[in-house]
Design an enzyme around this catalytic site. Structure first.
Site, PDB file in Angstrom:
ATOM      1  N   CYS A 214       8.449 -98.581  28.623  1.00 42.28           N
ATOM      2  CA  CYS A 214       8.648 -97.565  29.660  1.00 42.28           C
ATOM      3  C   CYS A 214       7.384 -97.552  30.508  1.00 42.28           C
ATOM      4  O   CYS A 214       6.282 -97.352  29.980  1.00 42.28           O
ATOM      5  CB  CYS A 214       8.864 -96.210  28.983  1.00 42.28           C
ATOM      6  SG  CYS A 214       8.954 -94.825  30.124  1.00 42.28           S
ATOM      7  N   ASN A 215       7.540 -97.816  31.786  1.00 42.66           N
ATOM      8  CA  ASN A 215       6.357 -97.850  32.660  1.00 42.66           C
ATOM      9  C   ASN A 215       5.705 -96.487  32.775  1.00 42.66           C
ATOM     10  O   ASN A 215       4.482 -96.380  32.820  1.00 42.66           O
ATOM     11  CB  ASN A 215       6.766 -98.317  34.061  1.00 42.66           C
ATOM     12  CG  ASN A 215       7.095 -99.784  34.100  1.00 42.66           C
ATOM     13  OD1 ASN A 215       6.267-100.595  34.477  1.00 42.66           O
ATOM     14  ND2 ASN A 215       8.296-100.154  33.690  1.00 42.66           N
ATOM     15  N   THR A 216       6.546 -95.454  32.833  1.00 41.35           N
ATOM     16  CA  THR A 216       6.021 -94.100  33.005  1.00 41.35           C
ATOM     17  C   THR A 216       5.118 -93.750  31.825  1.00 41.35           C
ATOM     18  O   THR A 216       3.993 -93.287  31.996  1.00 41.35           O
ATOM     19  CB  THR A 216       7.194 -93.107  33.101  1.00 41.35           C
ATOM     20  OG1 THR A 216       8.107 -93.608  34.082  1.00 41.35           O
ATOM     21  CG2 THR A 216       6.737 -91.736  33.483  1.00 41.35           C
TER      22      THR A 216
ATOM     23  N   GLU B 200      21.304 -94.635  34.207  1.00 38.32           N
ATOM     24  CA  GLU B 200      21.790 -93.886  33.034  1.00 38.32           C
ATOM     25  C   GLU B 200      23.271 -93.533  33.203  1.00 38.32           C
ATOM     26  O   GLU B 200      24.008 -93.423  32.232  1.00 38.32           O
ATOM     27  CB  GLU B 200      20.961 -92.610  32.811  1.00 38.32           C
ATOM     28  CG  GLU B 200      19.507 -92.863  32.398  1.00 38.32           C
ATOM     29  CD  GLU B 200      19.311 -93.282  30.931  1.00 38.32           C
ATOM     30  OE1 GLU B 200      20.148 -92.943  30.092  1.00 38.32           O
ATOM     31  OE2 GLU B 200      18.298 -93.972  30.648  1.00 38.32           O
TER      32      GLU B 200
ATOM     33  N   SER C   9      12.302 -93.871  27.526  1.00 36.93           N
ATOM     34  CA  SER C   9      12.884 -92.546  27.756  1.00 36.93           C
ATOM     35  C   SER C   9      14.412 -92.591  27.680  1.00 36.93           C
ATOM     36  O   SER C   9      15.046 -91.548  27.578  1.00 36.93           O
ATOM     37  CB  SER C   9      12.470 -92.051  29.142  1.00 36.93           C
ATOM     38  OG  SER C   9      12.993 -92.920  30.118  1.00 36.93           O
TER      39      SER C   9
ATOM     40  N   THR D 256      11.533 -99.957  33.593  1.00 27.54           N
ATOM     41  CA  THR D 256      12.365-100.861  32.789  1.00 27.54           C
ATOM     42  C   THR D 256      13.867-100.604  32.983  1.00 27.54           C
ATOM     43  O   THR D 256      14.682-101.389  32.517  1.00 27.54           O
ATOM     44  CB  THR D 256      11.997-100.751  31.299  1.00 27.54           C
ATOM     45  OG1 THR D 256      12.038 -99.367  30.917  1.00 27.54           O
ATOM     46  CG2 THR D 256      10.620-101.317  31.039  1.00 27.54           C
ATOM     47  N   HIS D 257      14.216 -99.525  33.668  1.00 28.94           N
ATOM     48  CA  HIS D 257      15.630 -99.318  33.999  1.00 28.94           C
ATOM     49  C   HIS D 257      16.084-100.247  35.138  1.00 28.94           C
ATOM     50  O   HIS D 257      17.253-100.585  35.234  1.00 28.94           O
ATOM     51  CB  HIS D 257      15.872 -97.880  34.463  1.00 28.94           C
ATOM     52  CG  HIS D 257      15.980 -96.876  33.366  1.00 28.94           C
ATOM     53  ND1 HIS D 257      14.926 -96.547  32.547  1.00 28.94           N
ATOM     54  CD2 HIS D 257      17.031 -96.111  32.952  1.00 28.94           C
ATOM     55  CE1 HIS D 257      15.311 -95.624  31.688  1.00 28.94           C
ATOM     56  NE2 HIS D 257      16.582 -95.340  31.904  1.00 28.94           N
TER      57      HIS D 257
ATOM     58  N   TYR E 124      11.901 -89.242  32.437  1.00 30.91           N
ATOM     59  CA  TYR E 124      10.528 -88.767  32.258  1.00 30.91           C
ATOM     60  C   TYR E 124       9.779 -88.762  33.604  1.00 30.91           C
ATOM     61  O   TYR E 124       8.874 -87.983  33.809  1.00 30.91           O
ATOM     62  CB  TYR E 124       9.759 -89.721  31.326  1.00 30.91           C
ATOM     63  CG  TYR E 124       9.990 -89.541  29.845  1.00 30.91           C
ATOM     64  CD1 TYR E 124      11.069 -88.817  29.348  1.00 30.91           C
ATOM     65  CD2 TYR E 124       9.102 -90.113  28.937  1.00 30.91           C
ATOM     66  CE1 TYR E 124      11.250 -88.687  27.977  1.00 30.91           C
ATOM     67  CE2 TYR E 124       9.272 -89.983  27.569  1.00 30.91           C
ATOM     68  CZ  TYR E 124      10.353 -89.272  27.096  1.00 30.91           C
ATOM     69  OH  TYR E 124      10.523 -89.147  25.739  1.00 30.91           O
ATOM     70  N   GLY E 125      10.166 -89.686  34.465  1.00 34.22           N
ATOM     71  CA  GLY E 125       9.352 -90.014  35.641  1.00 34.22           C
ATOM     72  C   GLY E 125       9.179 -88.916  36.655  1.00 34.22           C
ATOM     73  O   GLY E 125       8.331 -88.997  37.523  1.00 34.22           O
TER      74      GLY E 125
HETATM   75  N1  DGL Z   1      12.302 -96.812  31.830  1.00 38.85           N
HETATM   76  C1  DGL Z   1      11.364 -95.803  32.246  1.00 38.85           C
HETATM   77  C2  DGL Z   1      10.216 -96.442  33.037  1.00 38.85           C
HETATM   78  O1  DGL Z   1      10.015 -97.597  32.897  1.00 38.85           O
HETATM   79  C3  DGL Z   1      12.130 -94.763  32.941  1.00 38.85           C
HETATM   80  C4  DGL Z   1      11.340 -93.565  33.266  1.00 38.85           C
HETATM   81  C5  DGL Z   1      12.071 -92.269  33.364  1.00 38.85           C
HETATM   82  O2  DGL Z   1      12.613 -91.836  32.356  1.00 38.85           O
HETATM   83  O3  DGL Z   1      12.014 -91.694  34.441  1.00 38.85           O
HETATM   84  O4  DGL Z   1       9.478 -95.858  33.757  1.00 38.85           O
END
Ligand code: DGL
Length: 272
Positions: A80-82, A159, A18, A192-193, A49-50
């Protein structure tokens, strides 16, 4: 909508997130697979996204993947985990390429030593609500004890490049307090952030808690998959990397430079 790609050894690996967080996975892929060409897409215009609805996350992810398929990728990493938590099964049905997510590898890494220790998982609201980690960890080890916490402010912190300092520390403390009370011995960074916040997270966790990010394991899984399918590009010539973002590149460049340890080149804005 049927999505399709074209496979070839020199074709790039597509990596999706994301925003800037997926670069923590790119860094490890570059270390383990230096020959691979990479096209990275960070949907910076619509991050995070989360905290969005499931349908929105699915739609955004499919739009991002469609963009990556234009580069004739040979494999796709959902860094991205989400998106991994919510979209992976649907994606695997829609495209014939190997698709690698980040949740299974992270769970595997957490259970490697002392699987009976209590495990903490932090992630976005959508990832935690999906219970993807709890389900995956319990499938791998029915006896494991898992405690989760959603940390919605951490993605915006990354971010914005607020990676250390009192604001980051106090937000992390507030989120981790309930997990620390459960005496966790491992903390899975289910976003991953979050590896970009590792120094601040380690300060709050102390030495007793091992911090686990899935990047190393994800890169290993990609390597195995490419080898099995005879798609691995040898490291004799270094890989070329393209970075696509959906908003102005400057913030991505700033945080990306911190994560990667060098100034990123070839960052381009695209419309999805
Ligand atoms: N790096 C995304 C993850 O691993 C971030 C999700 C987001 O955008 O909220 O979930």
């Amino acid at each position: 909508m049927a999505l399709s790609g074209q496979i070839g050894r020199n074709a790039p690996v597509g990596i999706f997130d994301s925003g800037v967080g997926g670069l923590t996975v790119v860094k490890e892929i570059q270390r383990q697979l230096p020959g691979e060409n990479i096209v990275y897409l960070g949907d910076t215009a619509r991050t995070p996204y989360g905290s969005k609805a499931r349908e929105t996350i699915i739609r955004f992810t499919l739009e991002g993947v469609k963009q990556l398929l234009k580069y004739r990728i040979k494999a796709l990493v959902i860094a991205c985990n989400t998106a991994s938590a919510l979209v992976l099964p649907a994606l695997r049905k829609r495209i014939s390429l190997p698709v690698i997510g980040v949740i299974q590898p992270g769970a595997r890494a957490a259970l490697r030593e002392n699987p009976h220790d209590a495990i903490g998982v932090i992630g976005t609201s959508a990832t935690i609500q999906s219970q993807a980690y709890v389900r995956t960890l319990s499938r791998l080890n029915i006896k494991c004890r898992v405690f989760s916490a959603a940390c919605p402010l951490l993605v915006p912190l990354v971010e914005e490049g607020r990676l250390t300092g009192p604001i980051a520390i106090s937000i992390i403390k507030a989120y981790l307090e309930p997990l620390l009370k459960k005496n966790i011995k491992r903390l899975i960074l289910g976003c991953t952030h979050y590896p970009a916040l590792k120094p601040a997270l380690s300060r709050v966790c102390g030495k007793e808690i091992r911090i686990i990010d899935s990047a190393e394991e994800v890169a290993q899984e990609l390597k195995n998959t490419l080898e099995q399918k005879d798609l691995r590009k040898p490291a004799s010539s270094p890989g070329r990397h393209k970075y696509l973002v959906t908003d102005v590149p400057a913030p991505f460049l700033r945080v990306g430079t911190y994560i990667m340890g060098y100034r990123l080149r070839g960052v381009r804005r695209v419309n999805l």
